[in-house]
Design a protein around this motif. Structure first.
Motif, short mmCIF file in Angstrom:
data_model
loop_
_atom_site.label_atom_id
_atom_site.label_comp_id
_atom_site.label_asym_id
_atom_site.label_seq_id
_atom_site.Cartn_x
_atom_site.Cartn_y
_atom_site.Cartn_z
N THR A 178 0.80 -1.22 0.00
CA THR A 178 0.00 0.00 0.00
C THR A 178 0.84 1.27 0.00
OG1 THR A 178 -0.14 -0.01 2.42
CG2 THR A 178 -1.88 -1.17 1.21
N VAL A 179 2.14 1.15 0.25
CA VAL A 179 3.01 2.32 0.26
C VAL A 179 3.56 2.60 -1.13
CG1 VAL A 179 5.11 3.35 1.22
CG2 VAL A 179 3.61 1.97 2.68
N THR A 180 4.08 1.56 -1.77
CA THR A 180 4.74 1.73 -3.07
C THR A 180 3.83 1.40 -4.26
OG1 THR A 180 5.56 -0.54 -3.08
CG2 THR A 180 6.93 1.13 -2.01
N GLY A 181 2.79 0.62 -4.04
CA GLY A 181 1.96 0.16 -5.15
C GLY A 181 2.52 -1.06 -5.84
N ASP A 182 3.69 -1.54 -5.41
CA ASP A 182 4.26 -2.77 -5.98
C ASP A 182 3.34 -3.95 -5.66
OD1 ASP A 182 6.44 -1.38 -6.92
OD2 ASP A 182 7.68 -1.79 -5.15
N THR A 183 3.14 -4.79 -6.67
CA THR A 183 2.16 -5.86 -6.55
C THR A 183 2.78 -7.21 -6.87
OG1 THR A 183 0.43 -4.32 -7.24
CG2 THR A 183 -0.11 -6.66 -7.32
N VAL A 184 2.41 -8.21 -6.09
CA VAL A 184 2.82 -9.59 -6.34
C VAL A 184 1.59 -10.35 -6.82
CG1 VAL A 184 3.67 -11.73 -5.34
CG2 VAL A 184 4.70 -9.55 -4.67
N LEU A 185 1.69 -10.93 -8.02
CA LEU A 185 0.60 -11.72 -8.58
C LEU A 185 0.90 -13.20 -8.43
CD1 LEU A 185 -0.17 -9.80 -11.93
CD2 LEU A 185 -1.34 -9.59 -9.72
N MET A 205 -0.80 1.34 -7.80
CA MET A 205 -0.50 0.12 -8.54
C MET A 205 -0.12 0.43 -9.98
SD MET A 205 -3.53 -2.40 -7.17
CE MET A 205 -3.11 -3.69 -8.36
N LYS A 206 -0.77 1.43 -10.56
CA LYS A 206 -0.49 1.79 -11.95
C LYS A 206 0.95 2.23 -12.14
CE LYS A 206 -2.29 4.86 -15.58
NZ LYS A 206 -2.71 3.82 -16.53
N ASN A 207 1.51 2.84 -11.09
CA ASN A 207 2.88 3.34 -11.18
C ASN A 207 3.90 2.41 -10.52
OD1 ASN A 207 2.05 5.79 -12.45
ND2 ASN A 207 1.36 6.55 -10.47
N GLY A 208 3.43 1.30 -9.94
CA GLY A 208 4.35 0.38 -9.28
C GLY A 208 4.77 -0.76 -10.18
N ASN A 209 5.63 -1.62 -9.65
CA ASN A 209 6.08 -2.82 -10.38
C ASN A 209 5.16 -3.99 -10.06
OD1 ASN A 209 9.32 -1.75 -9.47
ND2 ASN A 209 8.44 -1.56 -11.50
N MET A 210 5.06 -4.90 -11.02
CA MET A 210 4.31 -6.14 -10.81
C MET A 210 5.28 -7.31 -10.85
SD MET A 210 0.59 -6.13 -12.59
CE MET A 210 -0.72 -5.07 -11.96
N ARG A 211 5.17 -8.17 -9.85
CA ARG A 211 6.03 -9.34 -9.76
C ARG A 211 5.15 -10.58 -9.80
NH1 ARG A 211 10.13 -9.24 -4.91
NH2 ARG A 211 11.22 -7.86 -6.36
N THR A 212 5.60 -11.59 -10.52
CA THR A 212 4.86 -12.83 -10.68
C THR A 212 5.49 -13.95 -9.86
OG1 THR A 212 4.00 -12.33 -12.88
CG2 THR A 212 4.29 -14.65 -12.34
N VAL A 213 4.64 -14.76 -9.22
CA VAL A 213 5.10 -15.96 -8.53
C VAL A 213 4.44 -17.16 -9.19
CG1 VAL A 213 5.26 -17.18 -6.35
CG2 VAL A 213 5.33 -14.69 -6.37
#
Length: 545
Positions: free
Chosen positions: A243-250, A468-476
Motif C-alpha cells: 500500500t506504500v509503493t503500489g508494488d504488486t505480487v501476482l 499500482m499503476k505506477n508500481g512494479n508487478m512481480r509474478t510468482v
C-alpha cells in the motif's frame, strides 16, 4: 354717411393683407409640406435601428447567461437577482472543487462515487442545471420588448430555447450517468462476508492505508456456462499489494491443483480435514481439484451460516488462503463472458501476443481460438481461428481467448497470459475513453462483476489503484505439472513470502514502461516468444509479457 365699410353693424375695419406676405406664407407652407415625408422617413429608420440594437442587446445578454447562471441579468433591471444566481453558482463550484481536490484528485473524485457522494452529485447536477436554465429564461424574459413585432419576439424565443438546450443537454447526460452509476454500483458492490474477523479495512481521510502495509485481493474469473454446474473458477489470481509503493505480487493458483488446505474456520474443513481431495464414490474427474471447490461449497451450503450469500465463493477464498498462506481480504468476481463485453466497451486492449513455443499446434500461427481435447487429442475442426503473434489491439472476443486458451499450451502459459492481461489492462486504462463509453461499461459491469468492497471505501481503493499503476508487478509461479496433484504447501508459502518481502527492483519495468517496451517488440517468431518467457519462479510480470 360713412357707414360700416367692410363689416356689418359697424365693427373694426378689416385690414387689407399685403400681397408679399401672402406669397411668403404660401412658400413656407409649401416647404413644410415638402419636408414632412423626409422627416417621417428619417424617424422610421431611426426606430428600426434602435430596435435592432435592442434585439442584439437582448440576444447578447441571453447568451451571457449561458456562460454563468444569471450573468446577463447584471445589465438589466433584475441585476440583484443575477448577482444572487452568480453567487450561488460560485459557492457550489467552489464546494465541488474542494471535495474533488481534497486528498488528491484521484481520492477526491472517488469520494463522489460513494453512496453519499453519488446522491450529492445527483442533487448538484439537477439543481445546477435548473438554476442555469432559469437564469437564461429570466434573462430572455427581462430583455424582451413587448413593442417588438411578433416575428422578432419569436426569434428571441427560439434563440433562448437553443441556449437552454446548450445547458440542458450535458445536464441530462450527466444526470443519466449518475443514475446509471448508482444503479450499477448497487449491484457490483456486495456486502463482504468472511469467516475472518480481522480483514483489513482502510480508514477515512487522505491517507487511508497508513496503518495497513499490505492488502490481498483475490481476482476470480468465473467460467459459468449452460453445460456447467453453476460457477467454477477459470482463473484464480491473488494480487498482494504494497500500500506504500503500489508494488504488486501476482500469484496464479492452478485450477488443477489438488489437496488445497481448508482452514479450520471454513465449514468444509469438517468434510476435508486433510485438504480438498476426491472423496470415495465421486466420478467427476475434476473432483478434489481447485476448479470444483466452488461446486463443493454450494453442495454443502447447509454447513455454512445462513447469512453467507455465497458458500461457493467462501470455500474458494478460504482454499486459496490455505494454498498461498495469504489471508484474502477482498474478492473481485468477473464472469468471463462479461469480461469480453467489458474489453469491447473499453475499446479493446493492446497486447504483445507470444505463443507457447511448445504448443501442440504450429506456434507461428499464434494462440488457438476454441478447441476441444478428447483423450489427449485436439478434435479436428474444434479450433476456429488463431490470434496471430505480435503487438496488436485485441477486441473482447480475442482478449478472452488470449486469456483462457489452453488446448495447445500448458497451464503455466495460460496463467502467464492472464497475468499479462491484468498488467496490460491496468496500464492502458484511459479515463477519457472510460468517460466516453461510461454507460456501456457500467451496464456490463453491473451484470458481470461482483466486488465485496464497501462502496464508501472507494476513495481508499482508488488511491491504491493509482499507486499500482505506477508500481512494479512481480509474478510468482507456484504451478508444477508434476506435483500439482499433491503440492508442497510449505515450500509454496515460503516462495510467496520471499516474493513479498524482497524489495522490488526500481529499474524493473512498471506497467507503462512494460507497455512501451512490448510495443516495439514484434514477437513475430516462436524464438522471440520463447526467449522472453520466464522460467523463474519469481519474475517481473512485464518482462514475461
Amino acid at each position: 354717411m360713412t357707414g360700416n365699410v367692410g363689416g356689418v353693424g359697424g365693427g373694426r375695419p378689416v385690414p387689407e393683407r399685403d400681397p408679399d406676405e401672402t406669397i411668403i406664407a404660401s412658400r413656407r407652407e409649401l416647404a413644410r409640406r415638402q419636408s414632412a415625408p423626409r422627416q417621417t422617413a428619417r424617424s422610421r429608420h431611426e426606430r428600426r435601428m434602435a430596435r435592432a440594437r435592442d434585439v442584439r442587446r437582448a440576444l447578447g445578454l441571453t447568451a451571457l447567461s449561458v456562460l454563468l447562471p444569471g450573468l446577463g441579468l447584471l445589465w438589466t433591471k433584475r441585476r440583484m437577482i443575477g448577482l444572487a444566481m452568480i453567487g450561488v453558482a460560485l459557492v457550489g463550484a467552489i464546494s465541488f472543487a474542494i471535495i474533488v481536490s481534497s486528498g488528491g484528485l484521484i481520492h477526491g473524485a472517488a469520494q463522489l462515487l460513494t453512496r453519499k457522494g453519488l446522491i450529492l452529485l445527483l442533487v448538484f447536477t439537477i439543481c445546477g442545471g435548473l438554476l442555469w436554465i432559469a437564469g437564461i429564461v429570466l434573462t430572455a424574459l427581462t430583455t424582451t420588448n413587448r413593442r417588438w413585432p411578433e416575428q422578432t419576439r419569436w426569434l428571441h424565443r427560439i434563440f433562448a430555447t437553443l441556449m437552454c438546450l446548450i445547458v440542458a443537454a450535458p445536464t441530462a447526460y450527466a444526470t443519466r450517468d449518475v443514475i446509471i452509476t448508482r444503479n450499477a454500483f448497487d449491484q457490483i458492490f456486495t456486502k463482504r462476508y468472511t469467516t475472518n474477523t480481522d480483514a483489513v479495512t482502510p480508514a477515512d481521510g487522505s491517507n487511508p492505508w497508513k496503518d495497513i502495509p499490505r492488502v490481498n485481493i483475490l481476482l476470480f474469473g468465473s467460467d459459468a456456462g449452460a453445460d456447467r454446474y453453476l460457477q467454477r473458477p477459470d482463473s484464480l489470481i491473488v494480487a498482494s499489494v504494497n500500500t506504500v509503493t503500489g508494488d504488486t505480487v501476482l500469484v496464479s493458483v492452478p485450477r488443477n491443483m489438488g489437496h488445497a488446505p481448508i482452514p479450520a474456520s471454513d465449514p468444509l474443513h469438517k468434510i476435508y480435514p486433510n485438504g480438498f481431495v476426491k472423496l470415495p464414490g465421486q466420478t467427476d474427474p475434476a473432483a478434489g481439484l481447485m476448479e470444483s471447490i466452488w461446486q463443493a461449497g454450494n453442495e454443502h451450503k447447509k454447513l455454512f451460516p445462513k447469512n453467507d450469500p455465497s458458500p461457493g465463493l467462501t470455500a474458494t477464498r478460504d482454499a486459496v488462503t490455505g494454498i498461498t498462506g495469504l489471508k484474502i481480504d477482498y474478492t473481485a468476481t468477473v464472469d468471463l463472458s462479461g469480461f469480453q463485453q467489458l474489453v469491447n466497451a473499453m475499446g479493446g486492449v493492446w497486447v504483445n501476443v507470444k505463443p507457447d513455443p511448445n504448443s501442440l499446434t504450429d506456434p507461428k500461427k499464434g494462440i488457438p481460438i476454441g478447441g476441444r481435447i478428447i483423450n489427449g487429442q485436439i478434435q479436428p475442426g474444434s479450433i476456429v481461428g488463431y490470434i496471430k503473434p505480435g503487438y496488436q489491439k485485441l477486441n473482447g472476443f480475442q482478449a478472452l481467448w488470449y486469456s483462457r486458451s489452453r488446448v495447445a499450451s500448458s497451464d503455466d502459459q495460460r496463467m502467464r497470459r492472464q497475468r499479462c492481461m491484468i498488467n496490460d489492462l491496468i496500464s492502458q486504462v484511459n479515463p477519457f475513453q472510460m468517460v466516453q463509453k461510461f454507460p456501456s461499461i457500467m451496464q456490463v459491469a453491473a451484470k458481470n462483476i461482483r466486488i465485496d468492497i464497501d462502496q464508501d471505501k472507494l476513495p481508499a481503493f482508488a488511491t491504491l489503484a493509482n499507486k499500482m499503476k505506477n508500481g512494479n508487478m512481480r509474478t510468482v509461479d507456484i504451478s508444477d505439472p508434476v506435483s500439482n496433484s499433491n503440492p508442497d504447501f510449505t515450500k509454496i508459502h515460503a516462495l510467496i513470502k520471499k516474493a513479498i518481502t524482497e524489495k522490488h527492483n526500481k529499474k524493473a519495468p512498471t506497467p507503462d514502461k512494460g507497455k512501451t517496451k512490448t510495443k516495439k517488440a514484434t514477437a513475430s517468431s516462436s524464438s522471440s516468444s520463447s526467449s522472453s518467457t520466464t522460467t523463474s519462479a519469481i519474475s517481473d510480470t512485464a518482462n514475461s509479457c
